[in-house]
Scaffold this motif. Structure first.
Motif, PDB file in Angstrom:
ATOM      1  N   GLY A   1      86.864  49.420  53.264  1.00 43.85           N
ATOM      2  CA  GLY A   1      85.851  49.885  52.060  1.00 43.85           C
ATOM      3  C   GLY A   1      86.529  48.670  50.725  1.00 43.85           C
TER       4      GLY A   1
ATOM      5  N   LEU B   1      87.254  56.259  50.857  1.00 47.48           N
ATOM      6  CA  LEU B   1      87.946  57.783  50.747  1.00 47.48           C
ATOM      7  C   LEU B   1      87.852  58.911  51.632  1.00 47.48           C
ATOM      8  N   LEU B   2      86.402  58.793  52.019  1.00 47.63           N
ATOM      9  CA  LEU B   2      85.654  60.107  53.083  1.00 47.63           C
ATOM     10  C   LEU B   2      86.767  59.995  54.012  1.00 47.63           C
TER      11      LEU B   2
ATOM     12  N   THR C   1      90.026  53.176  54.886  1.00 48.62           N
ATOM     13  CA  THR C   1      90.079  52.899  52.815  1.00 48.62           C
ATOM     14  C   THR C   1      89.897  50.856  53.207  1.00 48.62           C
TER      15      THR C   1
ATOM     16  N   PRO D   1      84.416  52.082  47.968  1.00 47.62           N
ATOM     17  CA  PRO D   1      85.204  52.292  48.692  1.00 47.62           C
ATOM     18  C   PRO D   1      85.611  53.854  48.252  1.00 47.62           C
ATOM     19  N   LEU D   2      83.992  54.165  48.455  1.00 44.99           N
ATOM     20  CA  LEU D   2      83.810  56.012  48.393  1.00 44.99           C
ATOM     21  C   LEU D   2      83.985  55.973  49.472  1.00 44.99           C
TER      22      LEU D   2
ATOM     23  N   THR E   1      80.497  50.067  43.855  1.00 44.08           N
ATOM     24  CA  THR E   1      81.023  51.011  43.551  1.00 44.08           C
ATOM     25  C   THR E   1      80.873  52.456  45.501  1.00 44.08           C
ATOM     26  N   VAL E   2      79.886  52.576  46.719  1.00 44.53           N
ATOM     27  CA  VAL E   2      80.095  53.471  47.271  1.00 44.53           C
ATOM     28  C   VAL E   2      80.995  52.495  48.831  1.00 44.53           C
TER      29      VAL E   2
END
Length: 321
Positions: free
Chosen positions: A251, A211-212, A248, A207-208, A204-205
């Motif tokens: 991630g 994105l950051l 990206t 991809p975030l 879950t983390v």
């Protein structure tokens, strides 16, 4: 007077004739020097003088370098840095400190995936030889509460721990035995699902974090455009876009395998729990009060049936004789 002038002209004429070749040589040398300067000047000016005029965003006209001319070393180095990296060295240099959280996340995910694959082996959770032998001994009546509990303790495994919770309620009603097995099963279930949440968290983390990195890369790209005089040039975006795409990709590259392994391991846990529940139900039918009474009645009927048959045989022979 005439003779004097004539004599002066005679003395001046040889000097002029002597000096004229040197003057000619000097003038020829100067001409060649100026010609060489004129020839060499455009080549050097091509490198340092702008040849193209461009319009800036504020409407001012500025001189730019000739796109067909040679580039200085500093400009070539900048253009090289702005290209999308393809080699591992360029990727590490481009990402910088952004690479560290992705490396940590990948190590955590791989560590717990391997650990769960080892722990959730079917032979470790539900040893087939132990389960079949234990239930067979119970059906044959060769075990009591004490020997059954000792056998469970000598074979440590999740299914043995569940059986031990039920054996401690030996001879109790089936509801109590089943509740004890459920309590023991929940404890074992929590142990089987241990660390699966960590794998899901990485999936879950990651991809975030990508994105950051994408957002920060785009901020850097537009900041380069704002601080440069070349508005609308695609190469000005290359540095920030490279960081955005790399973060990206990293991630997603970590999240996708982690999510796949989480789903696989969660399904494996569910399958093991269903098999343990089936074996626990067989145990309830064998050690509960109702099950013990039914097994005692079946043994009594089984032991009395051969006696009746042996008595009937002599009667039949006697009647025939």
């Amino acid at each position: 007077m005439i003779n004097l002038r004539h004599s002066q002209q005679d003395f001046s004429t040889p000097d002029a004739k002597v000096q004229s070749p040197s003057r000619r040589l000097l003038s020829l040398t100067m001409t060649l020097l100026f010609a060489s300067l004129l020839i060499l000047q455009p080549a050097s000016a091509q490198e340092r003088l702008p040849k193209v005029v461009e319009e800036r965003g504020d409407g001012q006209l500025v001189e730019a370098a000739d796109p067909n001319g040679p580039l200085p070393k500093s400009v070539a180095a900048v253009n090289k840095r702005r290209s999308i990296p393809s080699t591992p060295e360029d990727i590490i240099e481009e990402m910088g400190y952004f690479l560290l959280p992705f490396v940590i996340a990948s190590i955590i995910s791989m560590w717990f995936i391997i650990e769960r694959l080892v722990i959730l082996r079917s032979g470790r959770v539900i040893p087939r030889h132990f389960v079949s032998r234990f239930l067979k001994l119970l059906r044959d009546g060769k075990l009591n509460a004490r020997s059954a509990l000792k056998l469970c303790e000598e074979n440590p495994s999740p299914i043995a721990s569940v059986f031990a919770h039920g054996v401690r309620k030996w001879g109790k009603p089936s509801v109590e035995v089943e509740q004890a097995i459920i309590d023991g099963g929940e404890r074992q279930l929590s142990q089987l699902r241990k660390h699966l949440r960590v794998i899901n968290g990485v999936a879950t983390v990651a991809p975030l974090m990508g994105l950051l990195g994408t957002v920060i890369g785009m901020i850097l790209a537009f900041n380069d455009i704002a601080n440069s005089s070349a508005m609308g040039k695609a190469e000005e975006l290359a540095g920030g876009i490279a960081l955005a795409l790399l973060t990206t990709a990293f991630g997603l590259g970590i999240a996708i395998p982690s999510l796949i392994m989480y789903m696989y391991l969660a399904g494996k846990v569910d399958g093991l729990v269903m098999e343990m529940d089936q074996n626990a139900q067989d145990l309830v039918h064998l050690i509960s009060a109702e099950g013990l009474a039914a097994s005692a009645a079946s043994r009594k009927s089984a032991s009395s049936a051969p006696v009746t048959k042996t008595k009937a045989k002599p009667d039949k022979t006697a009647s025939k004789s």
